[in-house]
Design a protein around this motif. Structure first.
Motif, PDB file in Angstrom:
ATOM      1  N   TRP A 144       0.822  -1.190  -0.169  1.00 12.71           N
ATOM      2  CA  TRP A 144      -0.048   0.021  -0.224  1.00 12.71           C
ATOM      3  C   TRP A 144       0.915   1.317  -0.127  1.00 12.71           C
ATOM      4  CZ3 TRP A 144      -4.297  -1.065  -1.734  1.00 12.71           C
ATOM      5  CH2 TRP A 144      -5.123  -2.201  -1.303  1.00 12.71           C
ATOM      6  N   GLU A 145       2.055   1.222   0.603  1.00  9.46           N
ATOM      7  CA  GLU A 145       3.181   2.344   0.548  1.00  9.46           C
ATOM      8  C   GLU A 145       3.231   2.572  -0.878  1.00  9.46           C
ATOM      9  OE1 GLU A 145       6.055   1.869   3.469  1.00  9.46           O
ATOM     10  OE2 GLU A 145       4.823   1.710   5.162  1.00  9.46           O
ATOM     11  N   GLU A 146       3.658   1.547  -1.529  1.00  8.95           N
ATOM     12  CA  GLU A 146       4.215   1.738  -2.913  1.00  8.95           C
ATOM     13  C   GLU A 146       2.940   2.368  -3.666  1.00  8.95           C
ATOM     14  OE1 GLU A 146       6.901  -2.349  -3.404  1.00  8.95           O
ATOM     15  OE2 GLU A 146       4.994  -2.081  -4.444  1.00  8.95           O
ATOM     16  N   ILE A 147       1.558   1.926  -3.399  1.00 10.79           N
ATOM     17  CA  ILE A 147       0.444   2.478  -4.162  1.00 10.79           C
ATOM     18  C   ILE A 147       0.571   3.818  -3.861  1.00 10.79           C
ATOM     19  CG2 ILE A 147      -1.985   2.439  -4.590  1.00 10.79           C
ATOM     20  CD1 ILE A 147      -0.507  -0.133  -5.738  1.00 10.79           C
ATOM     21  N   GLY A 148       0.619   4.300  -2.440  1.00 10.08           N
ATOM     22  CA  GLY A 148       0.249   5.746  -2.307  1.00 10.08           C
ATOM     23  C   GLY A 148       1.491   6.559  -2.764  1.00 10.08           C
ATOM     24  N   GLN A 149       2.616   6.080  -3.233  1.00 11.79           N
ATOM     25  CA  GLN A 149       3.819   6.809  -3.858  1.00 11.79           C
ATOM     26  C   GLN A 149       3.377   6.874  -5.234  1.00 11.79           C
ATOM     27  OE1 GLN A 149       7.283   4.715  -2.224  1.00 11.79           O
ATOM     28  NE2 GLN A 149       6.789   5.584  -0.041  1.00 11.79           N
ATOM     29  N   GLY A 150       2.435   6.327  -5.781  1.00 15.27           N
ATOM     30  CA  GLY A 150       2.312   6.206  -7.439  1.00 15.27           C
ATOM     31  C   GLY A 150       3.082   4.999  -7.855  1.00 15.27           C
ATOM     32  N   GLU A 151       3.607   4.172  -7.361  1.00 14.39           N
ATOM     33  CA  GLU A 151       4.519   2.810  -7.852  1.00 14.39           C
ATOM     34  C   GLU A 151       3.255   1.955  -8.128  1.00 14.39           C
ATOM     35  OE1 GLU A 151       7.751   1.591  -5.708  1.00 14.39           O
ATOM     36  OE2 GLU A 151       8.257   4.055  -5.054  1.00 14.39           O
ATOM     37  N   ILE A 152       2.699   1.808  -9.376  1.00 15.85           N
ATOM     38  CA  ILE A 152       1.533   1.112  -9.725  1.00 15.85           C
ATOM     39  C   ILE A 152       1.909   0.116 -10.927  1.00 15.85           C
ATOM     40  CG2 ILE A 152      -0.873   0.981 -10.288  1.00 15.85           C
ATOM     41  CD1 ILE A 152      -1.144   4.004  -9.370  1.00 15.85           C
ATOM     42  N   ASP A 153       1.740  -1.190 -10.541  1.00 15.16           N
ATOM     43  CA  ASP A 153       1.953  -2.346 -11.390  1.00 15.16           C
ATOM     44  C   ASP A 153       0.704  -3.373 -11.587  1.00 15.16           C
ATOM     45  OD1 ASP A 153       2.840  -4.149 -13.233  1.00 15.16           O
ATOM     46  OD2 ASP A 153       4.289  -5.097 -12.166  1.00 15.16           O
ATOM     47  N   ALA A 154      -0.309  -2.872 -12.269  1.00 16.01           N
ATOM     48  CA  ALA A 154      -1.541  -3.383 -12.076  1.00 16.01           C
ATOM     49  C   ALA A 154      -1.624  -4.498 -13.509  1.00 16.01           C
ATOM     50  CB  ALA A 154      -2.674  -2.473 -12.062  1.00 16.01           C
ATOM     51  N   GLY A 155      -2.203  -5.815 -13.048  1.00 15.70           N
ATOM     52  CA  GLY A 155      -2.837  -6.665 -14.013  1.00 15.70           C
ATOM     53  C   GLY A 155      -4.222  -6.776 -13.745  1.00 15.70           C
ATOM     54  N   GLY A 156      -4.869  -7.857 -14.644  1.00 13.89           N
ATOM     55  CA  GLY A 156      -6.171  -7.977 -14.273  1.00 13.89           C
ATOM     56  C   GLY A 156      -6.632  -8.579 -13.102  1.00 13.89           C
ATOM     57  N   PHE A 157      -5.475  -9.317 -12.393  1.00  8.74           N
ATOM     58  CA  PHE A 157      -5.782  -9.937 -10.999  1.00  8.74           C
ATOM     59  C   PHE A 157      -4.588  -9.720 -10.267  1.00  8.74           C
ATOM     60  CE2 PHE A 157      -4.362 -13.328 -13.879  1.00  8.74           C
ATOM     61  CZ  PHE A 157      -3.519 -14.063 -13.014  1.00  8.74           C
ATOM     62  N   GLU A 209      -5.250   9.631 -13.810  1.00  8.62           N
ATOM     63  CA  GLU A 209      -4.948   8.610 -14.701  1.00  8.62           C
ATOM     64  C   GLU A 209      -4.299   7.568 -13.730  1.00  8.62           C
ATOM     65  OE1 GLU A 209      -4.344  11.614 -14.936  1.00  8.62           O
ATOM     66  OE2 GLU A 209      -5.284  12.071 -16.795  1.00  8.62           O
ATOM     67  N   GLN A 210      -3.697   7.689 -12.598  1.00  7.46           N
ATOM     68  CA  GLN A 210      -3.102   6.666 -11.917  1.00  7.46           C
ATOM     69  C   GLN A 210      -4.252   6.047 -11.146  1.00  7.46           C
ATOM     70  OE1 GLN A 210      -0.620   9.429  -9.275  1.00  7.46           O
ATOM     71  NE2 GLN A 210       1.073   8.201 -10.183  1.00  7.46           N
ATOM     72  N   PHE A 211      -5.365   6.541 -10.899  1.00  4.51           N
ATOM     73  CA  PHE A 211      -6.334   5.746 -10.402  1.00  4.51           C
ATOM     74  C   PHE A 211      -6.898   4.550 -11.211  1.00  4.51           C
ATOM     75  CE2 PHE A 211      -7.374   8.443  -6.608  1.00  4.51           C
ATOM     76  CZ  PHE A 211      -7.874   7.968  -5.689  1.00  4.51           C
ATOM     77  N   GLN A 212      -7.121   5.013 -12.442  1.00  2.00           N
ATOM     78  CA  GLN A 212      -7.860   4.239 -13.469  1.00  2.00           C
ATOM     79  C   GLN A 212      -6.628   3.079 -14.024  1.00  2.00           C
ATOM     80  OE1 GLN A 212     -10.839   4.291 -14.867  1.00  2.00           O
ATOM     81  NE2 GLN A 212     -10.948   5.911 -13.261  1.00  2.00           N
ATOM     82  N   GLN A 213      -5.298   3.418 -13.475  1.00  5.78           N
ATOM     83  CA  GLN A 213      -4.164   2.355 -13.667  1.00  5.78           C
ATOM     84  C   GLN A 213      -4.344   1.360 -12.749  1.00  5.78           C
ATOM     85  OE1 GLN A 213      -0.257   3.809 -13.645  1.00  5.78           O
ATOM     86  NE2 GLN A 213       0.619   2.010 -13.565  1.00  5.78           N
ATOM     87  N   MET A 214      -4.917   1.896 -11.534  1.00  3.32           N
ATOM     88  CA  MET A 214      -4.712   0.890 -10.351  1.00  3.32           C
ATOM     89  C   MET A 214      -6.098  -0.039 -10.568  1.00  3.32           C
ATOM     90  SD  MET A 214      -4.989   2.153  -6.339  1.00  3.32           S
ATOM     91  CE  MET A 214      -6.353   3.154  -6.622  1.00  3.32           C
ATOM     92  N   LEU A 215      -7.220   0.352 -11.336  1.00  4.38           N
ATOM     93  CA  LEU A 215      -8.241  -0.111 -11.433  1.00  4.38           C
ATOM     94  C   LEU A 215      -8.395  -1.271 -12.518  1.00  4.38           C
ATOM     95  CD1 LEU A 215     -10.758   3.018 -10.934  1.00  4.38           C
ATOM     96  CD2 LEU A 215     -10.191   1.315  -9.264  1.00  4.38           C
TER      97      LEU A 215
END
Length: 784
Positions: A144-157, A209-215
């Motif tokens: 979650w700390e990574e996510i909060g810093q904008g480090e987002i690597d998202a796949g379908g699951f 954009e980062q929200f949509q990447q996370m989603l």
């Protein structure tokens, strides 16, 4: 603030959401679960069986992921299966919801004790974390700390190499919400608000954009929960968070009334749409309401089979080709129907039309009620439509699939949609024996019947004083025009309505008044939505099935293996499927009533046996069964069998030659094979799911008894030609460079060296070279 308090009092709870109806539509709410009590029926039995199952589960083990992640000294171990392989804690959230529902539905003290205890312990874990967070995701705090810093690597699951953590945490949000709104636990509200504030603070620095990447990663119905928090608190910031957590990739085509669902993971999308609807209710967004309604109609009318379920292998297949539905052993997923029924409720509250209830009834009787073993308990993941196959049931100490979580809830809340109300009107939706206590009106309504065995129902009014009130009685879609009969105190009431609508009976109701409705049922032959010559027998709202023996049903009650939820026993070849012989006869007429209620004998069947008995599918358990039947003229049976068996024989031969297999790009097959990777992409092109990477990804294949001799990979026919590597158990296995081939795909077999053939576990890794993407990989298969 007064507006929001009114909503909560008026019935804001769980799946119903706040009654805030869209502008210019009636305000309709569902009654609280504690206002409705079930009377003897299959639904009451299912409720009691569910409660017994819940009491067999150990609360401390369900709490273990949360407590251990918070650093609390905790004696109990995590449960196995999905609960200790990455999705740790998701069942705990569902279980908390189910406790609240079961307590409200029954008043059982043990359900309340367990609910209160869970909330207390979760509050302790939250306090230990110190920042409002509480979750069971392994290593979640760092992620979650990574996510909060904008480090987002998202796949379908996956999200930052974790298994759907947003989906996971949604379950505890929903559990806390339900413990407060349904179970009346005030502490749950405080934990819920602190958890929401934690997420709000965590993500407030992210761009849209980062929200949509996370989603991109499956995230359950977080947008719905945040809209609920906005309703509870009256604070606009939570509604804004709900909007940010709404996936535009799905929302935008729905707003344009475009169906782009083919190939999508079905149960990833349905909770998003429930959230769109809740945000529409709270934010008065007519276009989001219309998008949710378009989705509902698209799925119900074009993508749903007779039992009310949808999808194959968890994904929406092409709406014009239901052949995978009758060939796969992974048919409709129970979670999908759980969520489609929730969406139906939400849409009904904004626009109380009978069509939502018609679908709800079909799914409730034929998929949800049938998804729990009526004696031993245990929940079903997939309900195959493949003829002569079977279902698998969970066990309380071993199976912890998503459909176990939703299953715990399903059978704890049967009273939620039987009735509904506006300020003055009473809606009667479902014909389930029950007692409604509408305290505000000084009324107790008792519904008595033996439905569906006897197609009628009687409603008796107990009134503290005579009161004029419109009663809106549903005219089901399955009762023919002009066939419905209604009487009040023995006097016929003129029915001036049509099927799939409501009859309004507006009178002064007195103590002892008796409303009776007769609901004649007819046999219908319901074809698959693609119009192919396969159909099911539906009597009134009840789907009928034939029991076809109990041979070779391994894993009927599943162990804790990752693939235990799949009925992996022998698939009877489709070429041997019983065929109905119809020439000049409606298929529906081939079902002849027997001397037993709701049982029919099938005539004119070309099969190994001379006769088949049809009965309600929800009564069929511990057996192979058949719901869908192919139809043929008598002189064309051989050709019909050959046609339906040709493709199936190829598939079955491949299955017999396979030791283990991963359908790339599909959630559960990849999760069950411990997918890992970085910078990967997945999708569906021309009906093929695939995965590729500009870095690496891997799967873990099982090779029991050293049967695996070669690795078969399937690629597109047209390729990029980029070089990449295949490693097995950490060592280089192959360097690959492909060329274009004819056709739509190409298969390549790689023989395993003898040393690898003896390994019981093969970790197959695909690694890009020089930053160039690997080819899209359609299938990974270990062959004999």
């Amino acid at each position: 603030m007064e507006k929001h308090m009114k909503k909560i009092i008026f019935g804001l709870w769980l799946l119903l959401g706040v009654q805030a109806a869209m502008a210019q539509t009636p305000e309709v709410a569902l009654f609280r679960l504690d206002q409705v009590r079930l009377s003897p029926s299959p639904f009451l039995n299912a409720q009691q069986v569910d409660m017994t199952y819940m009491k067999a589960m150990e609360v401390d083990r369900l709490l273990a992921p949360y407590m251990l992640e918070a650093g609390v000294d905790w004696a109990a171990d995590r449960y196995p299966n999905w609960e200790n392989t990455g999705l740790d804690g998701h069942i705990g959230g569902h279980y908390l919801s189910a406790l609240a529902m079961m307590y409200a539905s029954t008043g059982d003290a043990e359900m309340k004790r367990r609910m209160d205890y869970m909330v207390e312990q979760l509050a302790m874990a939250q306090a230990k974390n110190g920042n409002g967070y509480v979750g069971g995701i392994p290593g979640g705090m760092a992620m979650w700390e990574e996510i909060g810093q904008g480090e987002i690597d998202a796949g379908g699951f996956s999200l930052n190499q974790k298994w759907v953590p947003l989906y996971n945490i949604h379950k505890i949000y929903a559990g806390l919400r339900d413990a407060y709104l349904i179970g009346g636990n005030a502490q749950a509200k405080e934990v819920l608000l602190d958890l929401t504030d934690w997420f709000y603070e965590l993500t407030k620095g992210l761009t849209d954009e980062q929200f949509q990447q996370m989603l991109v990663s499956e995230h359950g119905g977080l947008n719905e929960v945040f809209a609920d928090v906005a309703a509870i608190t009256g604070e606009a910031k939570y509604l804004e968070l709900a909007k940010k957590m709404s996936h535009e990739w799905l929302l935008e085509p729905l707003e344009e009334q475009e169906d782009k669902l083919t190939g999508m993971h079905a149960n990833t999308q349905i909770p998003k749409v429930i959230g769109f609807q809740r945000v529409a209710q709270e934010g008065d967004l007519a276009e989001w309401q219309e998008a949710a309604d378009f989705f509902w109609h698209t799925v119900v009318e074009n993508r749903t089979v007779a039992i009310g379920g949808n999808s194959v292998r968890e994904h929406f297949h092409p709406e014009d080709d239901f052949s995978p539905m009758v060939s796969s052993n992974q048919g409709p997923e129970t979670c999908n129907t759980y969520n489609m029924l929730r969406l139906s409720e939400q849409l009904f509250m904004s626009n109380p039309q009978a069509e939502y209830v018609d679908f709800f009834e079909r799914g409730l009787y034929n998929h949800i009620l049938s998804s729990q073993h009526p004696e031993k308990g245990g929940f079903v993941y997939f309900t195959p439509m493949r003829p002569e196959h079977y279902r698998v049931y969970s066990q309380p100490q071993q199976g912890f699939w998503c459909c176990v979580g939703s299953g715990l809830e399903n059978h704890a809340k049967y009273g939620e949609f039987i009735y509904a109300h506006s300020e003055e009107e009473l809606y009667i939706n479902l014909f389930i024996p029950s007692e409604l206590n509408w305290e505000e009106k000084g009324m107790v309504l008792t519904q008595t019947n033996n439905f569906p065995e006897e197609p009628q129902s009687v409603f008796t009014f107990e009134m503290d004083k005579a009161r004029k009130m419109p009663v809106k009685l549903r005219y089901p879609s399955w009762v023919a025009e002009g066939a419905l009969q209604v009487s009040v105190n023995g006097r016929p009431f003129e029915v001036n309505a049509s099927p799939s609508s409501y009859i309004t009976i507006n009178r002064k109701w007195k103590d002892g008044d008796r409303l009776e409705v007769k609901l004649p049922m007819e046999m219908q032959w319901e074809q698959l939505p693609d119009g192919s010559d396969w159909g099911a027998f539906v009597y009134g709202p009840i789907v009928l099935a034939a029991m076809e023996g109990s041979d070779d049903m391994p894993g009927l009650f599943a162990d804790d293996s990752r693939m235990g939820h799949v009925a992996s026993g022998r698939m009877i070849p489709l070429s041997e499927t019983p065929v109905l012989l119809a020439e000049g006869t409606r298929p529906a007429d081939l079902a002849v009533p027997s001397s037993h209620p709701l049982q029919f004998e099938l005539a004119a069947v070309d099969a190994r046996e001379n006769s088949f008995t049809l009965r309600p599918f929800y009564q069929v358990h511990d057996a192979r069964y058949q719901i869908y039947w192919p139809v043929s003229k008598p002189d064309q049976v051989a050709a019909r069998r050959k046609a339906i068996g040709a493709k199936d024989e190829v598939m079955l031969a491949l299955e017999r030659a396979t030791v283990d297999q991963v359908a790339t790009g599909e959630q559960q097959p990849e999760s069950d094979h411990f997918f890992k990777g970085q910078h990967t992409l997945s999708g569906n092109t021309d009906g093929y799911f695939w995965r590729s990477t500009s870095d690496w990804f891997s799967y873990e294949l099982k090779n029991p008894n050293g049967e695996g001799k070669k690795l078969r990979l399937v690629f597109p026919a047209r390729v990029e030609g980029n070089p990449f590597e295949i490693l097995i158990n950490g060592a280089l296995f192959q360097e690959v460079v492909l060329k274009d081939q004819e056709g739509v795909s190409q298969e390549v077999d790689y023989v395993l060296p003898e040393a690898l053939q003896d390994e019981e576990k093969l970790v197959v890794e695909f690694r890009a070279k020089e930053g160039q993407s690997t080819e899209r990989i359609y299938d990974v298969r270990l062959m004999k």
